[in-house]
Design an enzyme around this catalytic site. Structure first.
Site, PDB file in Angstrom:
ATOM      1  CE  LYS A  22      58.772  20.705 -43.484  1.00 54.54           C
ATOM      2  NZ  LYS A  22      59.469  19.928 -42.443  1.00 54.54           N
ATOM      3  CG  ASN A  23      57.967  16.358 -43.459  1.00 52.78           C
ATOM      4  OD1 ASN A  23      58.768  17.275 -43.289  1.00 52.78           O
ATOM      5  ND2 ASN A  23      56.904  16.190 -42.690  1.00 52.78           N
ATOM      6  NE  ARG A  94      62.656  14.971 -34.372  1.00 56.13           N
ATOM      7  CZ  ARG A  94      63.140  14.116 -33.494  1.00 56.13           C
ATOM      8  NH1 ARG A  94      63.910  14.516 -32.536  1.00 56.13           N
ATOM      9  NH2 ARG A  94      62.832  12.843 -33.569  1.00 56.13           N
ATOM     10  CB  CYS A 118      62.600  21.578 -31.452  1.00 52.84           C
ATOM     11  SG  CYS A 118      61.232  20.540 -31.906  1.00 52.84           S
ATOM     12  NE  ARG A 123      59.714  16.609 -33.365  1.00 50.49           N
ATOM     13  CZ  ARG A 123      59.596  17.254 -34.524  1.00 50.49           C
ATOM     14  NH1 ARG A 123      59.773  18.520 -34.593  1.00 50.49           N
ATOM     15  NH2 ARG A 123      59.313  16.605 -35.612  1.00 50.49           N
ATOM     16  N   PRO A 124      62.954  12.926 -28.832  1.00 47.55           N
ATOM     17  CG  PRO A 124      62.611  11.081 -27.438  1.00 47.55           C
ATOM     18  CD  PRO A 124      61.937  12.303 -27.987  1.00 47.55           C
ATOM     19  CB  VAL A 125      67.237  10.713 -32.139  1.00 46.80           C
ATOM     20  CG1 VAL A 125      66.813  12.009 -32.785  1.00 46.80           C
ATOM     21  CG2 VAL A 125      68.464  10.925 -31.264  1.00 46.80           C
ATOM     22  CG  ASP A 126      64.138   6.895 -27.917  1.00 47.99           C
ATOM     23  OD1 ASP A 126      63.709   7.899 -28.509  1.00 47.99           O
ATOM     24  OD2 ASP A 126      63.392   6.087 -27.341  1.00 47.99           O
ATOM     25  CG  LEU A 127      61.857   5.220 -31.198  1.00 48.77           C
ATOM     26  CD1 LEU A 127      60.460   5.511 -31.713  1.00 48.77           C
ATOM     27  CD2 LEU A 127      61.856   3.922 -30.372  1.00 48.77           C
ATOM     28  CG  ASP A 307      53.404  17.756 -39.611  1.00 48.05           C
ATOM     29  OD1 ASP A 307      53.673  17.922 -38.407  1.00 48.05           O
ATOM     30  OD2 ASP A 307      54.219  17.266 -40.426  1.00 48.05           O
TER      31      ASP A 307
HETATM   32  C1  UD1 Z   1      58.116  13.565 -38.988  1.00 58.09           C
HETATM   33  C2  UD1 Z   1      57.853  14.819 -39.765  1.00 58.09           C
HETATM   34  C3  UD1 Z   1      57.049  15.807 -38.941  1.00 58.09           C
HETATM   35  C4  UD1 Z   1      55.787  15.148 -38.402  1.00 58.09           C
HETATM   36  C5  UD1 Z   1      56.104  13.834 -37.706  1.00 58.09           C
HETATM   37  C6  UD1 Z   1      54.871  13.057 -37.284  1.00 58.09           C
HETATM   38  C7  UD1 Z   1      59.809  14.930 -41.183  1.00 58.09           C
HETATM   39  C8  UD1 Z   1      61.047  15.648 -41.542  1.00 58.09           C
HETATM   40  N1  UD1 Z   1      59.121  15.412 -40.158  1.00 58.09           N
HETATM   41  O1  UD1 Z   1      58.901  13.949 -37.862  1.00 58.09           O
HETATM   42  O2  UD1 Z   1      56.709  16.913 -39.758  1.00 58.09           O
HETATM   43  O3  UD1 Z   1      55.153  16.005 -37.479  1.00 58.09           O
HETATM   44  O4  UD1 Z   1      56.870  12.998 -38.577  1.00 58.09           O
HETATM   45  O5  UD1 Z   1      54.059  12.812 -38.368  1.00 58.09           O
HETATM   46  O6  UD1 Z   1      59.418  13.979 -41.838  1.00 58.09           O
HETATM   47  N2  UD1 Z   1      60.009   9.714 -31.057  1.00 58.09           N
HETATM   48  C9  UD1 Z   1      60.733   9.141 -30.035  1.00 58.09           C
HETATM   49  N3  UD1 Z   1      61.961   8.639 -30.317  1.00 58.09           N
HETATM   50  C10 UD1 Z   1      62.500   8.680 -31.575  1.00 58.09           C
HETATM   51  C11 UD1 Z   1      61.765   9.264 -32.608  1.00 58.09           C
HETATM   52  C12 UD1 Z   1      60.505   9.779 -32.320  1.00 58.09           C
HETATM   53  O7  UD1 Z   1      60.269   9.087 -28.899  1.00 58.09           O
HETATM   54  O8  UD1 Z   1      63.621   8.195 -31.766  1.00 58.09           O
HETATM   55  C13 UD1 Z   1      58.683  10.294 -30.765  1.00 58.09           C
HETATM   56  C14 UD1 Z   1      58.687  11.801 -30.957  1.00 58.09           C
HETATM   57  O9  UD1 Z   1      59.136  12.479 -29.822  1.00 58.09           O
HETATM   58  C15 UD1 Z   1      57.222  12.068 -31.244  1.00 58.09           C
HETATM   59  C16 UD1 Z   1      56.780  10.811 -32.002  1.00 58.09           C
HETATM   60  O10 UD1 Z   1      57.744   9.816 -31.698  1.00 58.09           O
HETATM   61  O11 UD1 Z   1      56.501  12.169 -30.055  1.00 58.09           O
HETATM   62  C17 UD1 Z   1      56.667  11.004 -33.503  1.00 58.09           C
HETATM   63  O12 UD1 Z   1      57.910  11.301 -34.036  1.00 58.09           O
HETATM   64  P1  UD1 Z   1      58.359  10.855 -35.486  1.00 58.09           P
HETATM   65  O13 UD1 Z   1      57.280  10.049 -36.141  1.00 58.09           O
HETATM   66  O14 UD1 Z   1      59.705  10.264 -35.385  1.00 58.09           O
HETATM   67  O15 UD1 Z   1      58.439  12.245 -36.204  1.00 58.09           O
HETATM   68  P2  UD1 Z   1      59.667  12.865 -37.002  1.00 58.09           P
HETATM   69  O16 UD1 Z   1      60.244  11.836 -37.898  1.00 58.09           O
HETATM   70  O17 UD1 Z   1      60.541  13.618 -36.088  1.00 58.09           O
END
Ligand code: UD1
Length: 420
Positions: A22-23, A94, A118, A123-127, A307
């Site tokens: 899926k991912n 997301r 969620c 789970r922000p998207v700042d990065l 996961d």
């Molecule tokens: C992806 C997976 C998800 C898995 C996760 C960690 C997909 C679609 N989903 O999610 O199933 O649980 O990896 O292995 O591939 N964070 C920030 N800022 C950001 C982005 C992330 O602070 O801009 C933080 C998140 O809040 C979290 C951590 O980084 O605490 C990990 O997130 P990330 O690795 O980005 O996971 P996803 O890509 O959302």
């Protein structure tokens, strides 16, 4: 709303085919936006999340044809007619944020709704956003949407992540593929899904090296071609069925499963006394002795995957002794704990740490699924529990598990789905 009813305590025996990841697929689909030529994906899992991404891609003007009942997707983004990803779709998933990078790189503009919080933390998207800014995008946040503009196109840059975010690494790779010059992504995520994305993009003519390592280099190109790409196997689905075998004291062969991508998880299972053997078609998982207690700490790949934390916890609820599980990736990813307690588990929560004291037996009960992996953990616990359990709100399960009821009943589980 659908529910699943399970009569537990049946050892599972049989073979289960592992679906496409899926991912991986949720990043590969947006990658099609980078090219005016079609991208064909094979081994696509039939999941509601893939349906959501299909709707999102179509809303942007891409043509998505579903072939072989959805196992193959042909995506053509010859024409991108909209640059706005609406809240109505994004709020459902997301991973929708993954259209931001490619849309911006291809058209110079993208407006994407912020996914918001969620069930498993903020789970922000700042990065994602800082990566695009580093490549020269101008960003504006207003009314729950991010508008990213790059009028003269994006420029290669050094992007250093404070944390190896999976999604942000994917955003950076995709955007940098069409940027002018070279991009270095430092402290990149190393998950197999990142490697799969890079392999697909390289087939499309991108120049990406280092995927799977800490530093990824992307040499931008003017345009990308079409390609056909087979999605890798889903390591989380694989791990979930490995636990189904272990928790019931059965023996299941996972066809298409490879140990390589689940090293840290497989090691913990073995420490707990589960037997894992390679076969010609995949791996075989069996348990013939008591489950031993083990301590787990989730970490970015190649560490123990967050996961699989919930599913592992289910297994450890009937282990011989005390296990400590530390969740290091997401805050608030213990929504399954009170539900497992309803089945008789003994779990103490303190911040990001759960201490599980094994009990001799779980007992069937009605429980409620709260998110995708939490739902899987409840199904697993119910398979081991004495008597009948009913798992409610299983639509969460449909997001990430293809035909779970069918796969488990083929191994002898007494499991039924019904509408209430
Ligand atoms: C992806 C997976 C998800 C898995 C996760 C960690 C997909 C679609 N989903 O999610 O199933 O649980 O990896 O292995 O591939 N964070 C920030 N800022 C950001 C982005 C992330 O602070 O801009 C933080 C998140 O809040 C979290 C951590 O980084 O605490 C990990 O997130 P990330 O690795 O980005 O996971 P996803 O890509 O959302």
């Amino acid at each position: 709303m659908d529910s699943i009813s399970i009569v537990g305590e049946k050892a599972l025996h049989g073979r289960v085919g592992v679906a496409g990841a899926k991912n991986a697929c949720l990043a590969l689909m947006p990658a099609a936006l980078l090219s005016e030529h079609p991208l064909t994906l094979t081994n696509v899992p039939r999941l509601s999340d893939i349906g959501t991404m299909t709707r999102l891609m179509r809303s942007l003007g891409a043509e998505v044809s579903s072939i072989q009942e959805g196992k193959v997707l042909a995506i053509s983004a010859y024409r991108i007619s909209h640059s706005r990803a609406d809240y109505d779709i994004v709020r459902r998933m997301r991973a929708s944020i993954l259209v931001l990078g490619p849309l911006l790189a291809r058209t110079g503009k993208a407006i994407v709704s912020l996914p918001g919080g969620c069930a498993i933390g903020a789970r922000p998207v700042d990065l994602h956003l800082s990566a695009l800014e580093a490549l020269g995008a101008k960003l504006d946040l207003a009314e729950g949407y991010v508008t990213a503009v790059a009028n003269g196109g994006l420029n290669g840059a050094r992007i250093e992540f404070p944390f190896p975010s999976v999604g942000a690494t994917e955003t950076a790779i995709m955007a940098a593929s069409l940027a002018r010059g070279t991009t270095a992504i430092v402290n990149a995520a190393r998950e197999p899904e990142i490697v799969d994305l890079a392999n697909c993009l390289n087939k499309m003519g991108a120049k990406i090296s280092g995927a799977g390592r800490n530093v990824i280099e992307v040499e931008g190109t003017d345009s990308l071609n079409g390609a056909t790409h087979q999605v890798i196997a889903d390591r989380i689905e694989l791990g979930t069925y490995m636990i189904a075998s272990a928790i019931t004291g059965g023996e299941i062969e996972l066809v298409g499963g490879r140990r390589e991508f689940i090293g840290a998880f497989a090691e913990k299972l073995e420490q707990a006394g589960v037997e894992i053997a390679d076969t010609a078609d995949g791996i075989r998982v069996a348990r013939n002795s008591m489950i031993g207690a083990v301590d787990i700490e989730t970490a970015p790949y190649p560490g123990f995957p967050t996961d699989l934390q919930a599913q592992m916890m289910s297994m450890l609820t009937i282990a011989d002794g005390k296990s400590v599980l530390e969740e290091k990736i997401f805050e608030n990813r213990f929504m399954h704990v009170p539900e497992l307690a309803r089945l008789g588990a003994s779990i103490e929560l303190s911040g990001g740490t759960a201490t599980v004291t094994g009990v001799q037996k779980l007992k069937g009960a009605p429980v409620m699924a709260t998110d995708l992996r939490a739902s899987a953990s409840l199904i697993l616990a119910a398979l081991a529990a004495e008597g009948t359990s009913v798992v409610r709100r299983v639509y969460h399960l449909d997001r990430g598990y293809e035909q779970m009821v069918e796969k488990l009943s083929a191994c002898g589980a007494s499991i039924e789905r019904f509408s209430e």
